[in-house]
Design a protein around this motif. Sequence first.
Motif, PDB file in Angstrom:
ATOM      1  N   ASP A 172       0.840  -1.197   0.000  1.00  0.00           N
ATOM      2  CA  ASP A 172       0.000   0.000   0.000  1.00  0.00           C
ATOM      3  C   ASP A 172       0.875   1.247   0.000  1.00  0.00           C
ATOM      4  O   ASP A 172       2.050   1.188   0.388  1.00  0.00           O
ATOM      5  CB  ASP A 172      -0.908   0.011   1.240  1.00  0.00           C
ATOM      6  CG  ASP A 172      -1.849  -1.179   1.280  1.00  0.00           C
ATOM      7  OD1 ASP A 172      -2.592  -1.389   0.298  1.00  0.00           O
ATOM      8  OD2 ASP A 172      -1.827  -1.910   2.298  1.00  0.00           O
ATOM      9  N   SER A 200      -0.482   5.766   3.668  1.00  0.00           N
ATOM     10  CA  SER A 200      -1.696   5.088   4.126  1.00  0.00           C
ATOM     11  C   SER A 200      -1.463   4.285   5.399  1.00  0.00           C
ATOM     12  O   SER A 200      -2.427   3.917   6.085  1.00  0.00           O
ATOM     13  CB  SER A 200      -2.231   4.170   3.026  1.00  0.00           C
ATOM     14  OG  SER A 200      -1.396   3.026   2.853  1.00  0.00           O
ATOM     15  N   TYR A 201      -0.197   4.028   5.745  1.00  0.00           N
ATOM     16  CA  TYR A 201       0.090   3.305   6.977  1.00  0.00           C
ATOM     17  C   TYR A 201      -0.020   4.198   8.208  1.00  0.00           C
ATOM     18  O   TYR A 201       0.042   3.712   9.336  1.00  0.00           O
ATOM     19  CB  TYR A 201       1.484   2.682   6.914  1.00  0.00           C
ATOM     20  CG  TYR A 201       1.583   1.560   5.907  1.00  0.00           C
ATOM     21  CD1 TYR A 201       1.221   0.262   6.250  1.00  0.00           C
ATOM     22  CD2 TYR A 201       2.014   1.806   4.609  1.00  0.00           C
ATOM     23  CE1 TYR A 201       1.307  -0.772   5.323  1.00  0.00           C
ATOM     24  CE2 TYR A 201       2.103   0.780   3.678  1.00  0.00           C
ATOM     25  CZ  TYR A 201       1.739  -0.499   4.033  1.00  0.00           C
ATOM     26  OH  TYR A 201       1.817  -1.514   3.111  1.00  0.00           O
ATOM     27  N   GLY A 214       2.230   8.931   7.759  1.00  0.00           N
ATOM     28  CA  GLY A 214       1.040   9.678   7.358  1.00  0.00           C
ATOM     29  C   GLY A 214       1.323  11.145   7.101  1.00  0.00           C
ATOM     30  O   GLY A 214       0.596  11.794   6.334  1.00  0.00           O
ATOM     31  N   ALA A 235       1.741  12.536   3.261  1.00  0.00           N
ATOM     32  CA  ALA A 235       0.667  12.404   2.268  1.00  0.00           C
ATOM     33  C   ALA A 235       0.681  13.509   1.221  1.00  0.00           C
ATOM     34  O   ALA A 235       0.307  13.285   0.061  1.00  0.00           O
ATOM     35  CB  ALA A 235      -0.683  12.362   2.974  1.00  0.00           C
TER      36      ALA A 235
END
Length: 379
Positions: A109, A113-114, A124, A127
């Motif tokens: 992923d 998103s972790y 995060g 992003a």
Amino acid sequence: MAIACSLVAAVSIAIGAMAQDILPALDQAAREAMAQTGAKGLAIAVIDNGQVSAVRAYGVRNARGEPLVPDTVMYGASLTKAVFGYLVIQLAAEGRIDLDRPIAELLPDPLPSYGNVDAYGHWGDLASDERWRSITPRMALNHSTGFANFAFLEPDGRLRIHFDPGTRYAYSGEGIMLLQFGLERGLGIDVEQELQRRFFGPLGMTRTSLKWQTAFADNLADGWDADGKVEPHDERSRVRAAGSMDTTIADMARMAAHMVRGDGLPPERQAIYPEATLPITTRQQFPTLLPDASENDRPQARAGLGVIGFTGPQGPGWYKGGHNDTTANTLVCLQASRRCVLILSNDVRAERAFPKLVRSVLGETGVPYRWEYPDLMNE
């Protein structure tokens, strides 16, 4: 000052003529270093031609005055990064990882998103900056990710990328943690188990781990800070490739000899550990994210894969330091002769004596001490 000195019995070594000749001078240099700096404990190992030839321990391990001995567990601190780097190089030699393929491609992923994974990092926070997609294992190991050392050192505590990844050096434990995250989440590698399987177990490093072991408590070093205040050993509960290793001078000497020999690597890869290709352009290592210095103020050194490479009077070499408020460590190796000196101290004040101690074993090397220790006087 009362100084305890002992040869390690657990390392079954024959002291060669070179090491035997150097021991009196080494003992004298260690005693002088401790007297001059006030350091309470010091441990030194010598590697000649890729073999551990001498292991010495001096002083005390705690405020009770119990002696520091070669199997006393001490902080590895950032020497952990060099050991982790060697693991990554082996994985690359086996084709399990590409040093120049983005870490993001290992993950199922997108990295942001972790979220903010407390054990690893603040992913995060990235992003809004797509540059995370370009960060590679090589960039993590040669400290060119663009991160600060750690996110908690940022004014707002948020992780950010300060420059295009791969373009310059800026020391970052956060980058090492990103690579660990990629290996564990992307490849399913348990870093602690892998280090035990490949190195610590086969080399007989029974008192080394990146996670606290209760068996360490019977012979454990506390530490002294710059003001001479003693602090208890921190029992690290998480595996952190950036610096959670506990080890002993006897154990880490075995690992250093393994690395300088290039063991576990095919012949064409054995030069990759000291290989250093990223120029270092700052006047000193810390604080990180310093601006470029003038050409005359830059060290004659380059960032390698978990270590710093240099070329001096005896040819190419590599080194790695380790430091926290109560710890001072260094490992210096000369590649052609496969000679190294390893120093661990449970007193940060010992750091000031490292250049002289290293010279007492290896002679002039070319290590850029003023870049790493800019406050050193008369060195």
